[in-house]
Every structure is written in structure tokens, then in C-alpha cells.
Enzyme design. Structure first.
Site, PDB file in Angstrom:
ATOM      1  N   TYR A 110       0.862  -1.179   0.000  1.00 36.72           N
ATOM      2  CA  TYR A 110       0.000   0.000   0.000  1.00 36.72           C
ATOM      3  C   TYR A 110       0.895   1.223   0.000  1.00 36.72           C
ATOM      4  CZ  TYR A 110      -3.215   3.630   1.412  1.00 36.72           C
ATOM      5  OH  TYR A 110      -3.949   4.784   1.441  1.00 36.72           O
ATOM      6  N   GLU A 143      -3.270   7.464  -4.371  1.00 40.31           N
ATOM      7  CA  GLU A 143      -3.187   6.176  -3.677  1.00 40.31           C
ATOM      8  C   GLU A 143      -2.932   5.041  -4.651  1.00 40.31           C
ATOM      9  OE1 GLU A 143      -6.917   4.330  -2.174  1.00 40.31           O
ATOM     10  OE2 GLU A 143      -5.951   4.421  -0.218  1.00 40.31           O
TER      11      GLU A 143
END
Ligand code: GDP
Ligand code: MN
Length: 387
Positions: free
Chosen positions: A109, A196
Site C-alpha cells: 500500500y 493512492e
């Protein structure tokens, strides 16, 4: 402002960042044709909607043949995808992105956001990629590192810290540093409020690739990014909000049943709070702003009166720059086409309040007058209950 995954990836490639090769497809045939253009033997068909959680909802399909790509495209195009982030109503899939399938060794992530505390751009990274970061934060917060970039670009030390946290080794460390530097540059140049990559992957042959990308542009900086404005997809936005924005109204749809018409963001927030305090919920946030005209007030009332969720309208105007007679005239204008189908509670104080009240009364409108905000909220909540 949100943009689609395929648009975010195109933007990343402009900054020489590694993304899978892919093609936008608006029809089933285009999706199938993309397999020839991309080559290879595995493809991923991805629904393009402004929401994450598509994988778990069946919106990301791994295909091993052209036939599978065809069926995936047929199933997805025109369907309504309900993911954790879309809400119950879901979102209709109108665009697909077909990508080359990659062999994933690990998923990470990685996101960039503006850290308000340090007033810097921060990286948030985790070796637990592909999962919802909120879940990781709740169950294993030690797996998340937040690092604010101190200078104008990430330093070698900051990059190494992140690479080590992700467990990267050897040449992957410098590849990671290169990636972080370019991501930071893209984020700053494009005035992002969020970028993101979930997941950022390490492929089986050792390359870092942004497998998913979400970019949110800072709306306040859009004036200097016509190229981003051009990517705005109105299909993805609440039609009421789109309409309101055309009239310069700060309007956000909410899930309650008391329509609010207020001037000033602070007063609008206070009005929403007091409605909740009195036991009901606002149907919207609406700040008509200081530069309001009869036309825009009229549009605001039309928006409230045409919303089926709205069971009562609360008008809370503290006239300063905004004149109460302008609000009243906006209401009189609106009811010519949109009759008052729900009770309206009005609190008008400040500039031209007498005039505003007189206009409404002379028109014979059945409005309930409140002396202050507390009383106005009480009346509105009672009215919504049918009392
Ligand atoms: P999201 O669920 O909306 O966040 O969509 P993602 O783009 O993150 O895709 C969800 C998941 O699909 C990823 O976490 C991967 O596990 C998987 N996936 C996506 N592309 C590929 C690919 O090229 N190869 C493989 N093996 N899996 C993929
Ligand atoms: Mn994702």
C-alpha cells in the site's frame, strides 16, 4: 475532484512512473480488440467507476482468453456495481479499462496526502497491500508507516526508510527511491490532495508497478489545471451537486430529510448540528454564499423542493452581505415552477429582514416564522414529522 483509474495511470506515465499497459474500452468489441493491441495471454478487465473495492465486488476480472474478456466486458458494461465505497445504490459501469495481466510477487500500500499537522506532503505506506488500509490501521497499525517529506523532494534517507519498511532489497531499493521521487513530483505538480496506489506491486521479475491508482485533485487548485478539469466525469457525481455547482452554490447532498438553506459555511454547519441535536437529520449542506442573487437562491429552493428526500425546509439566514429580500424573492421566483410541497420554516434576520418577511407574507405563503436558530430547528424537525 476525482478522476478515473485509467486517467490517473495516464497521468502517472507522463511522469515516467511504471503502470501496466492498458486500453480504455467503452464497448465490448473495444475490450476484445484491446487484447490484440496489448498482446500477451492474460488480461484484466477493470470497471471504471469513482469508487474502490471493485475487486471484491466483481469489478476486476482476470481473464485467460479473448472469450473471457468478452464475457467479462458483457457482464460489466451497463451493470451496477455495488462496492463498499459506492453506497447501496451502487454505480453504473460505463467505461472499462483492459490491462495486460501481471504476475504479482507482493502487494504494497502506498499513498501520498497533505499532512495538515506538518504542512507537508506525507507518504503512507504498508507492506499489507491490496487490503483496505482502514482495516490494516485497525487490526495491525504497526504495519503502517507515515512519513512527512521534510524538503522539496524525498531525501535519500526518507526513501531508504520507506523501502526498508516495505521489505525491499538490493536494486529494488533504488527503484523505490526513483518511484517515490517521481510520485512526489507528480503529486505536487498536479496539486493532488490524495494519490493512492493500492496495490503497488512487485512483479515476479522484480519490478515495482502501480497496479491500481486513485488520484484526487485539490478542487481549489483546478483553476490552474484545465487538463484535469477536462477529465471530470459528471456521470460519477451527484446530479444535484452538479446542478448546484453551476449556480455557484456550495451544496452537498446528505442522507437526512430536512432541506437546509443557509448563508455562510459556519452557520450552515451549525444549522446541521442543531437539526441533529433536535433529533433529525439534514438532507444537505447548503451555503448560498455572499455573492448570491435572486436567480441562484431560486435554483437552491428548486433543488430542495424537487428532492423527494426532503420533508421540511429550514431557511436560516443571518443577513449581512446577503440581503433577506434577495432570499425572499428567490423563494417567490422558485415557487412559480416548484410549488412548496413541504413545510418551510424561516428565520430571517439582519439586512432587510423586514422587507424579506413582508415579501413572503404579502405573497400569502404558508411559512412558519422562527425567532432564532433553536426555535427554527425545533419547528423544522416537528414539521418533518408532520406535526
Ligand atoms: P479495487 O478493488 O477497486 O481497489 O481494484 P484493484 O485495481 O486494486 O484490483 C483488485 C485486485 O485485483 C488487486 O489487489 C489484485 O490482487 C488483483 N489484480 C488486479 N490486476 C491484476 C493483475 O494484473 N494480475 C493479477 N494477478 N491480479 C490483479
Ligand atoms: Mn485497489
Amino acid at each position: 475532484m476525482n478522476i478515473h483509474e485509467y486517467q490517473a495511470k495516464a497521468m502517472l506515465s507522463e511522469f515516467a512512473l511504471p503502470v501496466p499497459r492498458g486500453r480504455l474500452a467503452l464497448t465490448v468489441d473495444e475490450a476484445v480488440a484491446a487484447t490484440d493491441e496489448l498482446g500477451g495471454a492474460i488480461w484484466v478487465v477493470k470497471a471504471q467507476i469513482h469508487a474502490g473495492g471493485r475487486g471484491k465486488a466483481g469489478g476486476v476480472r482476470l481473464c485467460w482468453s479473448k472469450g473471457e474478456v468478452r464475457s467479462a466486458a458483457e457482464a460489466l458494461l451497463g451493470s451496477v456495481l455495488v462496492t463498499k465505497q459506492t453506497g447501496e445504490a451502487g454505480k453504473e459501469v460505463k467505461r472499462l479499462y483492459v490491462e495486460e495481466g501481471l504476475n504479482i510477487a507482493s502487494e504494497f500500500y502506498l499513498s501520498l496526502l497533505v499532512d495538515r499537522e506538518t504542512e507537508k506532503v506525507a507518504f503512507v505506506v504498508s507492506p499489507a497491500g491490496g487490503m483496505e488500509i482502514e482495516e490494516v490501521a485497525a487490526s495491525s497499525p504497526e504495519k503502517i508507516l507515515t512519513l512527512s517529506v521534510a524538503g522539496d523532494q524525498p531525501s535519500a534517507y526518507e526513501c531508504t526508510t520507506i523501502a526498508a519498511f516495505l521489505g525491499l532489497q538490493g536494486s529494488q531499493i533504488s527503484a523505490c527511491a526513483d518511484l517515490l521521487t517521481k510520485l512526489h513530483r507528480a503529486f505536487c505538480q498536479k496539486d493532488g490532495s490524495m494519490l493512492e496506489l493500492n496495490p503497488l506491486i512487485l512483479t515476479a521479475d522484480g519490478n515495482l508497478v502501480a497496479l491500481d491508482a486513485k488520484f484526487v485533485a485539490d478542487s481549489n487548485a483546478l483553476y490552474r489545471h484545465p487538463e484535469l478539469v477536462a477529465l471530470r466525469d459528471l456521470d460519477e457525481e451527484d446530479p444535484r451537486e452538479v446542478e448546484a455547482s453551476q449556480f455557484g452554490l456550495n451544496y452537498i447532498a446528505l442522507d437526512g430529510r430536512i432541506g437546509c438553506m443557509v448563508n455562510g459555511a459556519g452557520l450552515a454547519m451549525a444549522t446541521m448540528d442543531i437539526i441533529q441535536l433536535k433529533g433529525d437529520k439534514p438532507a444537505n449542506f447548503l451555503d448560498v454564499g455572499g455573492g448570491v442573487t435572486v436567480d441562484s437562491v431560486c435554483e437552491a429552493f428548486k433543488l430542495l423542493f424537487s428532492d423527494d428526500h426532503v420533508k421540511a425546509v429550514l431557511v436560516n439566514i443571518f443577513g449581512g452581505i446577503v440581503r433577506c429580500d434577495v432570499i425572499a424573492n428567490g423563494l417567490l421566483e422558485a415557487i412559480k415552477t416548484h410549488p412548496m410541497r413541504v413545510p418551510v420554516v424561516m428565520r430571517l434576520v439582519g439586512t432587510n429582514e423586514e422587507e424579506g418577511r413582508r415579501l413572503v407574507k404579502d405573497a400569502g405563503l404558508d411559512v412558519r416564522w422562527a425567532a432564532d436558530l433553536d426555535q427554527a430547528a425545533e419547528y423544522a424537525v416537528a414539521a418533518a414529522r408532520g406535526e
